[in-house]
Design a protein around this motif. Structure first.
Motif, mmCIF file in Angstrom:
data_model
loop_
_atom_site.group_PDB
_atom_site.id
_atom_site.type_symbol
_atom_site.label_atom_id
_atom_site.label_comp_id
_atom_site.label_asym_id
_atom_site.label_seq_id
_atom_site.Cartn_x
_atom_site.Cartn_y
_atom_site.Cartn_z
ATOM 1 N N UNK A 123 0.767 -1.245 0.000
ATOM 2 C CA UNK A 123 0.000 0.000 0.000
ATOM 3 C C UNK A 123 0.799 1.297 0.000
ATOM 4 N N UNK A 157 -2.719 -2.416 -3.595
ATOM 5 C CA UNK A 157 -2.420 -2.769 -2.207
ATOM 6 C C UNK A 157 -3.462 -2.250 -1.223
ATOM 7 N N UNK A 158 -3.802 -3.063 -0.241
ATOM 8 C CA UNK A 158 -4.725 -2.638 0.808
ATOM 9 C C UNK A 158 -4.004 -2.222 2.083
ATOM 10 N N UNK A 159 -2.830 -2.787 2.311
ATOM 11 C CA UNK A 159 -2.167 -2.604 3.612
ATOM 12 C C UNK A 159 -0.700 -2.234 3.405
ATOM 13 N N UNK A 160 -0.093 -1.724 4.495
ATOM 14 C CA UNK A 160 1.345 -1.459 4.485
ATOM 15 C C UNK A 160 2.050 -2.759 4.860
ATOM 16 N N UNK A 181 -10.663 2.231 7.837
ATOM 17 C CA UNK A 181 -9.308 2.395 8.377
ATOM 18 C C UNK A 181 -8.760 1.058 8.882
ATOM 19 N N UNK A 186 -7.584 -2.553 8.862
ATOM 20 C CA UNK A 186 -7.075 -3.526 7.893
ATOM 21 C C UNK A 186 -7.499 -4.933 8.285
#
Lengths: 349, 341
Positions: free
Chosen positions: B116, B122-125, B230, B232
């Motif tokens: 992300x 991407x959905x997340x870091x 917000x 995840x």
């Protein structure tokens, strides 16, 4: 901009002011929506009702335009039963909207479409429009792709108030005597709230002064690349400050087709089905045709009807929102080039 | 004379034996696969000073320096100490000594896609989670392969790890922002699991049960009617592996876990490994430990003390489908069975 009496208020004083205003007004401003953006962890900024000064997003361009306050994406017009109908609730209070010069100017264009097009006033638009006053936000920081100065949308005299955020305090300029009494306890300061005088991006906005030229431009090869580049998603028109298209649908309640509501929903000339007519025929099948239609409407069609210039305030949202990174100013430059070619007699196959 | 080298000790030090006697390849861990580019100078210096000047990009996103002579290993370890300190101790908060190089090789480098911070899918870091996982599994003598992918495209190949952790989202639908264009419906149909449809009121219906959590609807939406919350979510794909005997693709162990639940589950891995191996770490791949214990025991260990988030779903059973290079490879005399006795 006409000269205004200006005051400097702390954030607490601003909140007190907003609280007083809220007795008479519903107040809307660009508000940051955490994680509301297209990509992971990106925010969006949407016009929403506010209560406090801190909710207002001053430092980034809103993702979606001010027009949503007047014409929400989905709006119920009225409810119907077999032989009666009831109008949807109209705004109870007056309305105050925080907007930048371009945003406020965009409402002039909205007004023309909704109130002056074909001699018919749109009732549902007018009932909120008559209640609206604007609070001008200045633009000390401009954003990538802003070109309000190229289309004359950098100045406005439609504001009742102007607000400039100043790190923990706010300058408030008063242009409408209705608001004088709120400031009796403050003394004026010597500060003038400015709107942009120049943008980094300068667009030589093309002029199409006759139908023959418009028709020749329709056939120009410049549109071809957009068949491969544009995906026809409509992000540009939804985020456009000046686009006005909507669809009207009757939603009937389950079990009884005679009871329901009439809604209008924001629409887009970029999406499939927009130009579908009775019998199933569509007139602009290729994405390049849809894109061409949109651009020529902005540059030519609107002005041909109203003679007030382009249907654009240079807010830059369409390019900022395009997931395929198609730049509207770059398209305008191509269009200017095509106009030069046509006027100079260049032939294309 | 062949130099006397304890190759098992050196392997644990993250120096891999070469076919050339006395030569080894250093593997620098890069948990989450994102570091300050200045560290490239470190691996470059190692390759050019003690190696043969070549550099290998490791299959698990390690930075590899081939052809290092055994006698030079102490010097190399001293030279890479600032890297270990910065990447393991400072970035991942791992508690370990750095003066003699890496203490263990068994927990393999935690791979991650760019996720992300860059990727439009991407959905997340991914790096952030990988760094937190590193602290849970390293340093540790028990083998485990983990990757973190930012979305169910699974570019991190989580389907072939012991634990493939995949970032997901549970998109929120704001019906009043929907213009009924159908972009999300078409995208879900072409790219994901066909869970969306337009109803007769020109709004979207969703079958939440079969949603893979990719977020394509959010990316496709022109109005922001779909957005990622917000919070995840993650799924864990379990027990995938490559290898000469029983390669297989992983199966879903858990779905809709929050980061907290993921970390809480993964914290139990060393405990589970210790139990399966009776406290004697040997060089055996993590997936085989799950086979020995059986999925049910594995599940009990991994969920022990875990406070799952309310959305979480856990596999009741898992039936892996292995590629058997030799047919009926699993049929063998009882005394050759490796189950925990």
């Amino acid at each position: 901009m006409k000269h205004a009496q200006t005051y400097q208020l702390t954030v607490n004083e601003m909140n007190e002011f907003l609280e007083q205003l809220s007795k008479k007004y519903d107040i809307y401003a660009p508000v940051r929506i955490s994680c509301g953006g297209r990509y992971a962890k990106d925010d969006s900024i949407i016009y929403q009702p506010i209560n406090t000064y801190q909710e207002i997003e001053f430092h980034e361009r809103s993702t979606y335009p001010l027009k949503e306050v007047l014409t929400p994406i989905t709006q119920t017009l009225f409810y119907f039963t077999e032989d009666e109908f009831k109008e949807s609730k109209s705004p109870q209070k007056d309305v105050l909207i925080f907007g930048r010069a371009c945003d406020i100017n965009s409402i002039k264009i909205q007004d023309q479409i909704y109130l002056q097009n074909g001699g018919i006033e749109d009732y549902f638009y007018k009932r909120i429009r008559d209640k609206i006053k604007f609070i001008l936000m200045d633009c000390p920081e401009q954003f990538e792709g802003c070109f309000c100065c190229s289309v004359g949308a950098n100045k406005t005299d439609m504001q009742s108030l102007a607000v400039s955020d100043n790190n923990g305090s706010a300058y408030v300029g008063i242009y409408d005597s209705d608001f004088n009494n709120y400031f009796a306890k403050y003394s004026a300061v010597d500060h003038e709230i400015q709107t942009p005088l120049e943008n980094e991006l300068k667009v030589d906005y093309p002029v199409i002064d006759n139908l023959d030229l418009a028709n020749k431009l329709k056939e120009h090869p410049m549109w071809k690349e957009f068949d491969a580049r544009c995906i026809g998603c409509g992000s540009c028109t939804v985020s456009c400050s000046t686009c006005t298209c909507f669809e009207t649908t009757d939603i009937v309640y389950t079990q009884n087709a005679h009871i329901g509501e009439r809604r209008r929903t924001c629409s887009s000339c970029m999406v499939d089905g927009f130009d579908k007519v009775a019998g199933g025929q569509s007139f602009r099948k290729k994405t390049s045709e849809k894109y061409r239609y949109k651009i020529l409407h902005k540059v030519y069609g609107y002005n041909a009807r109203f003679h007030t210039g382009p249907m654009c305030v240079g807010c830059g949202r369409c390019s900022a929102r395009c997931p395929e990174l198609i730049s509207y100013p770059a398209t305008l430059n191509k269009l200017s080039q095509a106009i030069k070619e046509i006027k100079g007699g260049v032939q294309h196959d | 004379m062949v130099e006397d080298c304890n190759i098992k000790k050196l392997r644990n030090n993250c120096f891999r034996q070469s076919k050339v006697p006395g030569e080894f390849m250093l593997q620098l861990r890069v948990p989450g696969a994102l570091i300050d580019a200045k560290w490239l100078d470190v691996i470059k210096h190692v390759c050019q000073t003690w190696g043969d000047g070549t550099f290998h990009l490791g299959m698990r996103q390690t930075l590899n320096a081939p052809r290092i002579k055994a006698k030079d290993i102490p010097a190399v370890n001293e030279y890479i100490q600032p890297y270990l300190q910065a990447v393991e101790c400072d970035m991942c908060d791992v508690k370990m000594q750095t003066k003699d190089g890496y203490p263990y090789i068994a927990p393999r480098n935690i791979m991650a896609c760019i996720g992300g911070i860059h990727c439009i899918k991407g959905n997340v870091y991914t790096q952030r989670l990988a760094q937190k996982l590193e602290k849970l599994i390293y340093p540790n003598p028990y083998h485990i392969k983990i990757s973190v992918s930012g979305c169910p495209n699974d570019c991190g190949k989580g389907h072939f790890q012991d634990f493939g952790i995949i970032g997901c989202t549970k998109p929120i639908y704001t019906i009043d922002r929907c213009i009924g264009c159908g972009a999300c419906v078409r995208k879900c149909e072409s790219a994901a699991t066909r869970v969306l449809s337009l109803n007769d009121k020109n709004k979207v219906e969703k079958d939440p049960c079969c949603c893979v959590g990719c977020g394509e609807c959010v990316t496709a939406c022109p109005t922001g009617a779909w957005r990622r919350p917000a919070k995840d979510f993650y799924k864990i794909i379990l027990g995938g592996r490559t290898g000469k005997q029983y390669p297989r693709m992983g199966k879903m162990f858990a779905n809709w876990l929050t980061e907290e639940s993921v970390l809480s589950i993964m914290k139990n891995w060393p405990k589970f490994s210790e139990w399966v191996l009776g406290g004697k770490p040997i060089y055996i791949h993590g997936g085989h430990l799950i086979d020995r214990a059986g999925y049910q025991r594995f599940k009990d260990f991994m969920l022990d003390g875990v406070n799952l988030n309310p959305e979480a779903m856990i596999a009741e059973n898992i039936n892996w489908a292995e590629t058997e290079y030799r047919s009926n490879i699993h049929v063998k005399p009882l005394d050759k069975h490796l189950s925990v006795k």
